[in-house]
Structures are given as C-alpha cells and as structure tokens.
Design a protein around this motif. Structure first.
Motif, PDB file in Angstrom:
ATOM      1  N   HIS A 170      -8.996   3.452  -2.879  1.00 32.05           N
ATOM      2  CA  HIS A 170      -8.271   2.984  -4.066  1.00 32.05           C
ATOM      3  C   HIS A 170      -6.871   3.577  -4.166  1.00 32.05           C
ATOM      4  CE1 HIS A 170      -9.963   6.798  -5.150  1.00 32.05           C
ATOM      5  NE2 HIS A 170     -11.151   6.283  -4.883  1.00 32.05           N
ATOM      6  N   LEU A 173      -4.384   1.610  -6.100  1.00 28.96           N
ATOM      7  CA  LEU A 173      -4.625   1.361  -7.526  1.00 28.96           C
ATOM      8  C   LEU A 173      -4.241   2.625  -8.284  1.00 28.96           C
ATOM      9  CD1 LEU A 173      -8.123  -0.390  -7.706  1.00 28.96           C
ATOM     10  CD2 LEU A 173      -5.865  -1.431  -7.541  1.00 28.96           C
ATOM     11  N   ALA A 203      -1.905  -2.178  -9.733  1.00 25.45           N
ATOM     12  CA  ALA A 203      -2.215  -2.402  -8.313  1.00 25.45           C
ATOM     13  C   ALA A 203      -0.923  -2.716  -7.579  1.00 25.45           C
ATOM     14  CB  ALA A 203      -3.200  -3.560  -8.163  1.00 25.45           C
ATOM     15  N   VAL A 262      -8.426  -8.222  -7.776  1.00 22.50           N
ATOM     16  CA  VAL A 262      -9.043  -6.996  -7.257  1.00 22.50           C
ATOM     17  C   VAL A 262     -10.552  -7.020  -7.514  1.00 22.50           C
ATOM     18  CG1 VAL A 262      -9.219  -4.513  -7.722  1.00 22.50           C
ATOM     19  CG2 VAL A 262      -6.966  -5.584  -7.483  1.00 22.50           C
TER      20      VAL A 262
END
Ligand SMILES: [Zn+2]
Length: 371
Positions: A170, A173, A203, A262
């Motif tokens: 991630h 993010l 994002a 996402v």
C-alpha cells in the motif's frame, strides 16, 4: 465500354483505393489506436488525434471536419470536389472529360504546414508545462500525507471493504486527516467554495515513467466509511492529471489484472488469492486505472514485463456499454501481442445500477458466506 461505363469504372476504382495508403499520400502521419484503427493529426486541420481511419471499415473521421469513405477523405484534405478527389486517388484524369484536379500550390502547403507546426509546438509546450506543474503539485501533496497504517484509511479498507492492509503493498496509498472538500458556492453559481475538511485516502496515479501525475481522493467519515458529502457529490474525486496513469497496488508482474477503483481491484485480488479464478491467477498482480475511460484507453502503457492483461469489468454499470468501451483498449493491446482477457463481475442485465455488483461487493459476499 461506353463513356459512362468507363467513368463509373474510374469512380469505382477511386472508391476502393486502400484508405491507409491514400491517407499517407495525403500527408497523414498516423499511429495505431486499435486493431484496425489509426489516429493522428489531420493533414488539413492539424490537432493531435482528431483524424482517424478504420482500415477494416474503409472509413475516415476528422473530429469537427466530417467523415466518410476514401473519396470523402481526399475531398476533405484537398478541399476539392468529387471528380478532383477521384483523380487524385486514381492518378488518372476522368475518362473523356476535362481534368478538374489542381495540385495544391506548394507555397500554400508550406504556409499551412508552418502555421500548424507553430500551433502544435505552442500547444505541446503549454501541455508539458501544465503536466510538469501537476507532477510537482501531486508529488508534493502525496509526500505530505501519512502512510495508511493505523489511520481511518486502513479502517475503511479493512472494516468496510474487507481488504486487510497486509493483503497488498500500500505504499502508493496515503492518508490525510483533514482535506478540503470543495462544492458549489450558493452565493455564486460559477464559483466553488470549501464545504468542510474531512479525512481522506489519497492514491497516487503514476505515469509509465513512475512520476505521480495525479491523486485520487476518497473522502471518509469519522466512522471510517465513505463520506456522505455535504452537497451530495461524489466522495471519490481526482486531482491534477489522472489520464494515462495507473494506481500501483504492488509491483507489476507478468500477469496484470487492471480494474477501475482501488476497492474493486483489491476485491478481485482477494478472490484470486483464494483460487476463485483458477490456480494460474493466484499469483496475478493488480493495478487500478481509476476510471473506465482511462482503463479502456488504447494509449495506456504497461511495464514491459506484462504479457497477460486481464480487464476487470464491474457489474454495476451498463454491461454492454462497459464492454464496448473496453474493447478499443483490448484490441490495441492485443495488437501489441499481449494475451488479453476479461474478468466480469456478475451483472443484473436489467437493474445493473442497483443490483449489479463490482468485484469488491462479490468479495464481501464471499467473505460473509465463509464467516
Ligand atoms: Zn480535418
């Protein structure tokens, strides 16, 4: 053959001239934009991608300038009548009639070309200036945001979307606790004002060079759910340059499954890891394209290692239109040698807006049943 028949035969030959070579003779410099489609600037009107030909259907289109068959194309570019266009295409004067074709004045062609080059250089300069500025702004914003672990963004993904942060990488993010939400100004119909500040998941949209060109915002409520915005607008919004990039959810491998959002993309990933799509997709890698238009774009570029491309199709929008839209990108990538396929979430053919599901809905249902 009578005169009339000879004339008709001459017209028929003009009409069946190969559209691609005719476009090239007319000065078009086109690039592949689909299995049978080529696109580029119009030799007459300029632009960057306004002119296209379809070699299968034998037609052309100039956005704003009309379209039609190969004779119409010659008439448009040469700005001439039907007979003159046929002369150009066949390289022959009309049988038993006076020639109507006048080769364009080289001086006019040169002037037109120069004007167009100046226009294009200026536009390219402005566009690259704007893009560079967007890259600066998007990168700066992203760098100021916090990693998602331990934030409301992690709660949102885990509690409401069924995606634990351990399930994917991630790094692209991030989270901000207070991000301005802009909406219509009641005092001024043209203007926009800040309607509040809310937690926000960010994002990164990265271009093929790896630069962050844009940011996808997902506004969250304090309960970790998607925000009910003050003006009823979407809680998911792009910022800066969103087209042409993808959201990296892990390092991209040989098999890439490309979804829109996402959440839906990660929902598909969870199902794939469970073996839902067979053993060979357990190790598939995923990325998000953000919007259907970006996902479907024939210009979207993928890293060189990608051999197999799977389009993730959500079931909560019109299934026929969605597949039609994606077909263009699919054809272009197939033409590049990629193994292209689709993975479609279940659709309700009538009530797709309310009854259709995206891949995150499907994952949540499966997880619920399994619990
Ligand atoms: Zn044109």
């Amino acid at each position: 053959m009578t005169d009339d028949l000879r004339f008709q035969d001459w017209i028929d030959r003009a009409k069946t001239v190969d559209i691609r070579s005719a476009a090239e003779r007319l000065g078009a410099r086109l690039k592949k934009a689909g299995a049978a489609e080529l696109q580029g600037p119009c030799p007459k009107c300029g632009g960057t991608d306004r002119f296209s030909i379809h070699t299968g259907k034998h037609v052309f289109n100039c956005r704003g300038g009309g379209g039609g068959g190969v004779v119409d194309m010659a008439m448009h570019v040469l700005d001439c009548n039907f007979v003159a266009a046929c002369e150009f295409l066949t390289n022959e004067a009309p049988p038993d009639r006076a020639s109507e074709y006048r080769a364009p004045d080289p001086e006019i062609i040169r002037e037109r070309k120069e004007e167009r080059r100046d226009e294009q250089t200026e536009r390219a300069r402005q566009e690259s200036g704007k893009l560079a500025e967007n890259i600066r702004k998007a990168t700066d914003l992203f760098n100021r945001a916090a990693p998602v672990i331990g934030t409301l963004a992690e709660d949102y993904l885990t509690d409401w979307r069924g995606i634990p942060a351990t399930a994917f990488e991630h790094a692209d993010l991030r989270f901000m606790n207070e991000f301005p939400y802009m909406g219509a100004d009641p005092e001024n119909p043209e203007g926009r004002i800040e309607l509040g500040r809310f937690p926000c998941m960010l994002a990164a949209m990265r271009n093929p060079a790896g630069q962050i060109t844009g940011i996808k915002r997902t506004y969250l409520g304090r309960d970790g759910r998607k925000l009910k915005t003050p003006d009823g607008g979407s809680a998911k919004l792009g910022l800066y340059t969103m087209a042409g990039g993808i959201i990296h959810l892990m390092p991209i491998g040989e098999t890439l499954a490309l979804g829109e959002g996402v959440e839906t993309t990660l929902g598909w990933l969870m199902l794939a890891r469970e073996g839902m799509f067979g053993p060979d997709l357990r190790e598939a890698t995923v990325a998000g394209a953000d919007s259907l238009n970006n996902l479907a774009s024939p210009y979207l570029e993928f890293p060189g290692q990608v051999r197999r491309l799977i389009y993730l199709v959500d079931g909560d929008s019109n299934p026929v239109m969605t597949r039609q839209t994606i077909l263009k990108g699919a054809e272009a990538n197939r033409a590049l040698g990629l193994d292209v396929s689709f993975s479609c979430a279940p659709t309700d053919p009538v009530h797709f807006k309310t009854m259709g599901r995206d891949w995150n809905d499907v994952w949540l249902e499966c997880a619920r049943v399994a619990a």
